[in-house]
Write an enzyme that holds these catalytic residues in place. Structure first.
Site, mmCIF file in Angstrom:
data_model
loop_
_atom_site.group_PDB
_atom_site.id
_atom_site.type_symbol
_atom_site.label_atom_id
_atom_site.label_comp_id
_atom_site.label_asym_id
_atom_site.label_seq_id
_atom_site.Cartn_x
_atom_site.Cartn_y
_atom_site.Cartn_z
ATOM 1 C CG ASN A 145 -7.132 0.465 0.617
ATOM 2 O OD1 ASN A 145 -7.554 -0.344 -0.207
ATOM 3 N ND2 ASN A 145 -5.944 1.022 0.502
ATOM 4 C CB VAL A 146 -10.614 -1.754 6.218
ATOM 5 C CG1 VAL A 146 -11.013 -1.639 7.691
ATOM 6 C CG2 VAL A 146 -11.857 -1.661 5.330
ATOM 7 N N GLY A 170 -9.869 4.881 2.905
ATOM 8 C CA GLY A 170 -10.602 5.544 3.980
ATOM 9 C C GLY A 170 -11.999 5.008 4.160
ATOM 10 C CB SER A 207 -12.113 3.099 8.916
ATOM 11 O OG SER A 207 -11.283 1.973 8.733
ATOM 12 C CB THR A 261 -8.915 3.748 11.182
ATOM 13 O OG1 THR A 261 -8.085 4.557 10.347
ATOM 14 C CG2 THR A 261 -9.127 4.441 12.516
ATOM 15 C CG ASP A 268 -2.054 0.943 1.182
ATOM 16 O OD1 ASP A 268 -2.411 1.382 0.071
ATOM 17 O OD2 ASP A 268 -2.631 1.251 2.251
ATOM 18 C CG HIS A 269 -0.948 4.912 0.603
ATOM 19 N ND1 HIS A 269 -1.326 5.866 -0.307
ATOM 20 C CD2 HIS A 269 -2.065 4.559 1.285
ATOM 21 C CE1 HIS A 269 -2.624 6.086 -0.186
ATOM 22 N NE2 HIS A 269 -3.093 5.308 0.763
ATOM 23 C CG HIS A 274 -5.598 7.886 4.389
ATOM 24 N ND1 HIS A 274 -4.727 8.556 3.561
ATOM 25 C CD2 HIS A 274 -5.871 6.712 3.763
ATOM 26 C CE1 HIS A 274 -4.473 7.822 2.487
ATOM 27 N NE2 HIS A 274 -5.158 6.706 2.584
ATOM 28 N N GLY A 275 -7.967 7.532 8.096
ATOM 29 C CA GLY A 275 -8.207 7.668 9.531
ATOM 30 C C GLY A 275 -9.671 7.893 9.830
#
Length: 281
Positions: free
Chosen positions: A228-229, A207, A209, A231, A80-81, A178-179
């Site tokens: 994508n999960v 993001g 979550s 947090t 990832d990233h 994100h977060g």
């Protein structure tokens, strides 16, 4: 069973569901994903961030790959990233099925040049590539992007970028962060629809979550095939150990590891069902 990320997402796109991609850090996280995916007969993606790869090294990547290969359901391992060619090469050499060549912090032309180079490299290794157009705000594992620096994905730029880079799937920015979401999430579905009209490859939304079910479903209808999960799963793990530390319990460490795995598994199972991938393995 170890499967191409591209294959997982193309099937999901055709059948109108999404695959959960879970950022993991250790054995407990891997077991939580595998257990949840097998219990719900769902495909899943194990993700590793560059700083975790640097911490755990190739042996940790190998652990993730072996776990995916041994699972009874289709799974892949994804970097990832990452904006560092050296780390991307390390991950590809270790055997990951896909990478996010993240040039979103660069100018559009620099992003395109970087992504094209990494795509050629990955394809030569039999792996596939996710790219990112626009920049997602928020914080994830020490990486922070201020809201003023975030930029929505431009549909026309996205079309050109995919055509010239040759990437296999695209992460879009439509108001996702994100977060944690500290206010009600607001996603630009009109923008997502325009991107979908211009592209036929699977789309990715970071993001996930904290996004409500209706937003998840609408995103899938408009072509998002991977969420994508991080947090919520990470917080559940940390919460378990904080509570354990307060009790002064003398429980065996293995029992605690199993319990923390179970706590994360509950969150992952909820996401699998929310994304519509349960029963699709």
């Amino acid at each position: 069973m170890l499967t191409s990320t591209k294959e997982l997402l193309e099937i999901a796109q055709k059948q109108a569901y999404a695959v959960g991609a879970f950022n993991l850090y250790n054995l407990e996280g891997v077991k939580a994903v595998v257990n949840a995916a097998e219990a719900d007969n769902s495909p899943a993606i194990i993700q590793i961030l560059p700083n975790i790869l640097e911490y755990g090294g190739v042996p940790l990547v190998k652990l993730f790959i072996e776990a995916a290969a041994s699972a009874k359901v289709p799974m892949s391992v994804h970097l990832d990233h990452c904006d560092d060619p050296t780390i991307i090469k390390t991950a590809l050499e270790a055997g990951v099925q896909s990478v996010l060549a993240d040039g979103s912090k660069f100018s559009l032309q620099e992003n395109l040049a970087f992504t094209r180079e990494m795509t050629i490299l990955a394809h030569a290794k039999g792996a596939t590539v996710e790219a990112e157009i626009g920049r997602i705000s928020g914080t994830e594992d020490g990486m922070t992007v201020a809201e003023k620096e975030a930029k929505m994905t431009d549909p026309n730029q996205a079309k050109r970028f995919v055509a010239e880079s040759g990437v296999d799937f695209l992460a879009v920015t439509i108001g996702n962060v994100h977060g944690q979401y500290y206010s009600e999430p607001r996603l630009d579905f009109n923008r997502l629809a325009k991107i979908r009209q211009r592209l036929d490859i699977p789309l990715v939304l970071h993001g996930a979550s904290g996004l409500p079910a209706l937003m998840i479903q609408r995103s899938i209808e408009l072509g998002v095939s991977k969420f994508n999960v991080n947090t919520e799963v990470r917080q559940k793990y940390l919460q378990f150990w904080r509570e354990y530390g307060k009790t002064g319990s003398q429980s065996d460490l293995l029992a605690c590891q199993k319990a923390s795995t179970g706590a994360m598994q509950e969150v992952i199972a909820q996401k699998i069902r929310l994304f519509g991938s349960a029963g699709k393995a």
